[in-house]
Scaffold this motif. Sequence first.
Motif, mmCIF file in Angstrom:
data_model
loop_
_atom_site.group_PDB
_atom_site.id
_atom_site.type_symbol
_atom_site.label_atom_id
_atom_site.label_comp_id
_atom_site.label_asym_id
_atom_site.label_seq_id
_atom_site.Cartn_x
_atom_site.Cartn_y
_atom_site.Cartn_z
ATOM 1 N N MET A 1 128.408 -51.980 134.085
ATOM 2 C CA MET A 1 127.718 -51.173 135.029
ATOM 3 C C MET A 1 129.141 -50.813 136.145
ATOM 4 O O MET A 1 129.298 -50.033 136.458
ATOM 5 C CB MET A 1 126.689 -51.466 135.748
ATOM 6 C CG MET A 1 126.292 -50.679 136.926
ATOM 7 S SD MET A 1 125.135 -51.548 137.833
ATOM 8 C CE MET A 1 126.032 -52.868 138.788
ATOM 9 N N LEU B 1 130.994 -47.511 136.945
ATOM 10 C CA LEU B 1 131.045 -46.820 138.089
ATOM 11 C C LEU B 1 132.396 -46.593 138.675
ATOM 12 O O LEU B 1 132.567 -45.501 139.537
ATOM 13 C CB LEU B 1 130.339 -47.775 139.099
ATOM 14 C CG LEU B 1 128.495 -47.874 138.907
ATOM 15 C CD1 LEU B 1 127.895 -48.836 140.110
ATOM 16 C CD2 LEU B 1 128.076 -46.535 139.067
ATOM 17 N N ASP C 1 133.601 -43.583 137.076
ATOM 18 C CA ASP C 1 132.722 -42.468 137.776
ATOM 19 C C ASP C 1 133.499 -42.034 138.887
ATOM 20 O O ASP C 1 133.507 -40.734 139.458
ATOM 21 C CB ASP C 1 131.206 -42.843 137.978
ATOM 22 C CG ASP C 1 130.517 -42.702 136.622
ATOM 23 O OD1 ASP C 1 130.782 -41.862 135.870
ATOM 24 O OD2 ASP C 1 129.707 -43.572 136.577
ATOM 25 N N SER C 2 133.630 -43.052 139.808
ATOM 26 C CA SER C 2 134.389 -42.798 141.206
ATOM 27 C C SER C 2 135.636 -42.091 141.088
ATOM 28 O O SER C 2 135.857 -41.326 141.777
ATOM 29 C CB SER C 2 134.548 -44.247 141.789
ATOM 30 O OG SER C 2 133.623 -44.872 141.954
ATOM 31 N N GLN D 1 132.715 -36.140 138.736
ATOM 32 C CA GLN D 1 130.830 -36.053 138.259
ATOM 33 C C GLN D 1 130.332 -37.046 139.123
ATOM 34 O O GLN D 1 130.599 -38.024 139.903
ATOM 35 C CB GLN D 1 130.958 -36.305 136.637
ATOM 36 C CG GLN D 1 131.424 -37.832 136.475
ATOM 37 C CD GLN D 1 131.559 -37.951 134.900
ATOM 38 O OE1 GLN D 1 131.354 -37.070 134.066
ATOM 39 N NE2 GLN D 1 131.742 -38.937 134.529
ATOM 40 N N PRO D 2 128.912 -36.693 139.101
ATOM 41 C CA PRO D 2 127.945 -37.601 139.634
ATOM 42 C C PRO D 2 128.371 -39.304 139.412
ATOM 43 O O PRO D 2 128.384 -39.617 138.142
ATOM 44 C CB PRO D 2 126.665 -37.176 139.441
ATOM 45 C CG PRO D 2 126.859 -35.896 139.100
ATOM 46 C CD PRO D 2 128.367 -35.823 138.453
ATOM 47 N N ILE D 3 128.082 -40.005 140.185
ATOM 48 C CA ILE D 3 128.593 -41.429 140.111
ATOM 49 C C ILE D 3 127.280 -42.095 139.266
ATOM 50 O O ILE D 3 126.031 -41.998 139.697
ATOM 51 C CB ILE D 3 128.653 -42.172 141.203
ATOM 52 C CG1 ILE D 3 130.176 -41.935 141.918
ATOM 53 C CG2 ILE D 3 128.641 -44.025 141.106
ATOM 54 C CD1 ILE D 3 130.310 -42.543 143.268
ATOM 55 N N GLY D 4 127.681 -42.769 138.269
ATOM 56 C CA GLY D 4 126.428 -43.302 137.355
ATOM 57 C C GLY D 4 126.468 -42.933 135.734
ATOM 58 O O GLY D 4 125.693 -43.690 134.936
ATOM 59 N N MET D 5 127.108 -41.929 135.681
ATOM 60 C CA MET D 5 127.112 -41.170 134.165
ATOM 61 C C MET D 5 127.765 -42.573 133.177
ATOM 62 O O MET D 5 127.354 -42.907 132.249
ATOM 63 C CB MET D 5 127.857 -40.031 134.085
ATOM 64 C CG MET D 5 127.317 -38.871 134.886
ATOM 65 S SD MET D 5 125.661 -38.426 133.916
ATOM 66 C CE MET D 5 126.489 -37.747 132.584
ATOM 67 N N GLY E 1 128.630 -45.265 134.448
ATOM 68 C CA GLY E 1 127.678 -46.434 134.662
ATOM 69 C C GLY E 1 126.739 -46.814 133.609
ATOM 70 O O GLY E 1 126.565 -47.902 132.949
ATOM 71 N N ILE E 2 125.822 -45.864 133.309
ATOM 72 C CA ILE E 2 124.627 -45.926 132.603
ATOM 73 C C ILE E 2 125.012 -46.310 131.208
ATOM 74 O O ILE E 2 124.614 -47.451 130.636
ATOM 75 C CB ILE E 2 123.771 -44.758 132.796
ATOM 76 C CG1 ILE E 2 122.992 -44.659 133.805
ATOM 77 C CG2 ILE E 2 122.910 -44.931 131.362
ATOM 78 C CD1 ILE E 2 122.360 -43.276 134.122
ATOM 79 N N THR F 1 126.739 -49.825 130.815
ATOM 80 C CA THR F 1 125.513 -50.689 131.141
ATOM 81 C C THR F 1 125.068 -50.822 129.742
ATOM 82 O O THR F 1 124.756 -52.128 129.390
ATOM 83 C CB THR F 1 124.552 -50.398 132.116
ATOM 84 O OG1 THR F 1 125.265 -50.132 133.188
ATOM 85 C CG2 THR F 1 123.415 -51.428 132.368
ATOM 86 N N LEU G 1 123.834 -37.465 128.032
ATOM 87 C CA LEU G 1 123.334 -37.636 129.302
ATOM 88 C C LEU G 1 123.918 -36.486 130.201
ATOM 89 O O LEU G 1 123.196 -36.056 130.974
ATOM 90 C CB LEU G 1 124.104 -39.052 130.009
ATOM 91 C CG LEU G 1 123.297 -40.405 129.679
ATOM 92 C CD1 LEU G 1 124.038 -41.335 130.641
ATOM 93 C CD2 LEU G 1 121.871 -40.322 130.247
ATOM 94 N N LEU H 1 120.991 -34.732 132.070
ATOM 95 C CA LEU H 1 120.860 -35.037 133.448
ATOM 96 C C LEU H 1 121.614 -33.948 134.184
ATOM 97 O O LEU H 1 121.292 -33.474 135.164
ATOM 98 C CB LEU H 1 121.497 -36.361 133.828
ATOM 99 C CG LEU H 1 120.620 -37.332 133.158
ATOM 100 C CD1 LEU H 1 121.294 -38.788 133.427
ATOM 101 C CD2 LEU H 1 119.113 -37.531 133.656
ATOM 102 N N LEU H 2 122.879 -33.469 133.779
ATOM 103 C CA LEU H 2 123.481 -32.519 134.627
ATOM 104 C C LEU H 2 123.525 -31.101 134.078
ATOM 105 O O LEU H 2 123.989 -30.162 134.669
ATOM 106 C CB LEU H 2 125.139 -32.944 134.658
ATOM 107 C CG LEU H 2 125.298 -34.467 135.047
ATOM 108 C CD1 LEU H 2 126.823 -34.713 134.842
ATOM 109 C CD2 LEU H 2 124.886 -34.574 136.405
#
Lengths: 448, 177
Positions: free
Chosen positions: B75, B79, B82-83, B87-91, B93-94, B97, B136, B140-141
């Motif tokens: 994760m 993250l 992602d930073s 793009q949105p943080i978490g993609m 990351g998931i 993970t 994802l 999600l996006l």
Amino acid sequence: MDFFLSRYRNLTVLLIVIVAQLLLIAYQVKSNKDVPLIRVWAVTAVTPVEQGLELVRRYTWGFVEDYFVLLGVRSQNEKLQHENGQLKIENHYLKSELSTADRAQALSVFQAHSPSKTVAARVIGNGTGANSKVVFVDRGSTSGIESGMAVVTPDGIVGKVVDAYPMASLVMLVTDPTFAAGVISQKNRVRGTLKGLGQTKCLVDYAQNEEKVDEGEWFYTSGDDRIFPRGFPVGQVTSVHNGKTFKEIYLTPSGMQGGVEEVLIMLQGEHLQIPDSESATPGYKILPAPTESAGEVPQPTGQSSVLTTDADRLREQYKQSGEAQHRGFGEGFVAPDFTKIQGIRASTPAATNPPPPSGTQPSRDRQEAQPKPGSAAAADAPAKASVPSTASAPAPPKPKPRPTAPILVTDPTDADPDAVPPPAPKTEKPAKPPGSGVPPSRPPSGNQ
Amino acid sequence: MSEYTERLLTSPSRKNQSDRLRLVWLIIIPLIAILFQVYVPRFVSFLSYLELPLLITVHFALGRRGPIASVFYGMSIGLVQDSLSHQPIGMFGIVKTLVGYFAASVSQRFDVENPIVTFILSFFFYFFHQFFYWVLARALLGEAMIFDPQQTLLFGLLNAAVALPLFHILDKLKVAA
């Protein structure tokens, strides 16, 4: 519950982490907002290292790269220099071609407009000789060239043919020490003999010290030598000194400026008029005469279509009026009554100046004031005679009339009819002749 | 290992020092992997297919064999990735993970020291990573990403090939630490 959590602890943590990140994404997508904190941390952690890496790369890899790049610079430089040289040569060649085309065009235009019969020729070589200034041209006796023919360019004289061969001719340039031609100055008509000096300049000899020649003055061929027709430009005076007997006038021949490449050989020359000093400079562009619009100047009826200037029209108008009154125009001193001309307000001829008796000889001043026949001032002289005098009978105040007679416009301010004063009663001093605004032209001299 | 050495390692101060060193490596190595991903492809564009942070995550998970630690490790790396993206943080990351969790779970059942197993697992997790990220992104996006299976398979093979020497080096570093 505790059993479930202890048994599926890993899975539970995974789900929690996944759900938390899903919520994070959902929040960002839903609110269209970012999570700046995490990004700031990450960027702050990464970018300094990245900058350091870039710095190291620039001073290590960049140096190595530059070294290998510089290895090929020498050969590349030589190649570029070679290419640059070739381009320079090509550029020079194209410029030369363009210049040749311009000269050929000027030559053909001059040839078309010149009354003399000419043949175009190209200089193909120089003559041998230490101090001689002779060239060969590619036209010879088969083209009708003979010895003694003048060689000119649109800018001026170049030389004369000294030998004509079947396919070529030898031309002596004006700078040759043995060259001579009759010349005349433009302004003061000072005659002399042009002599070459073996240099770029020429000497005008046999001009008296008393005669006046200015620097910058143009000399033209006088036609006395029977080689060069009269009126061809020779050159511009660069320096003038008084010598022991004759003036030392040095001039730069205008026909040889910029080199001699293409010339015209005069098979049959025609004398030309030496231009006046106002329009003397070769290459001076004179605009064509302005076209008349019907509203600017009233056109008298019966006007000849060949008259083009205001003075001509005015003269024709007065002449017709004189003939109608059976009085010769410009003859004697009894002027016709020009107030009868249609369009001119009839002024009271109470105080007209009496004409002098016909038997008396007019004074010199009066002779000068009397206009010559055919001049523009002649048209105004009768008008001056009809102007009333304020000393004898002051004119009563009248509304300002608008002059309707044709006006010789010599000054832009005179073009406005309102700006032109009416024939006011002030004739104590002689009225200004209408042609006074025109620059005085050189009187026709007989030495042309 | 001599008795003296065993005593040295089991002493509390030495053990703490070794743990700190491992912790530093655990932070530095993913950072280097991320730097490699963001910096090196600028000059060597064909290296952009290398997913080093993923390989680091897989290596950590296979070596640790602890799913929870691998979950958080994956994760964290995701993250950070992602930073540095737009793009949105978490993609990432998931995805990482899940990779960390599954890699840790697999490591309890297979002999992950075997290079062939390492190669296959690396290939599989690369493919899974790319595919799940694509799912994802679309789900999600709503991004219309293109998933090219052939290209992904090829890149998966290349990443697996790179994973073998990389894991070997990382194992050496771990032993040294």
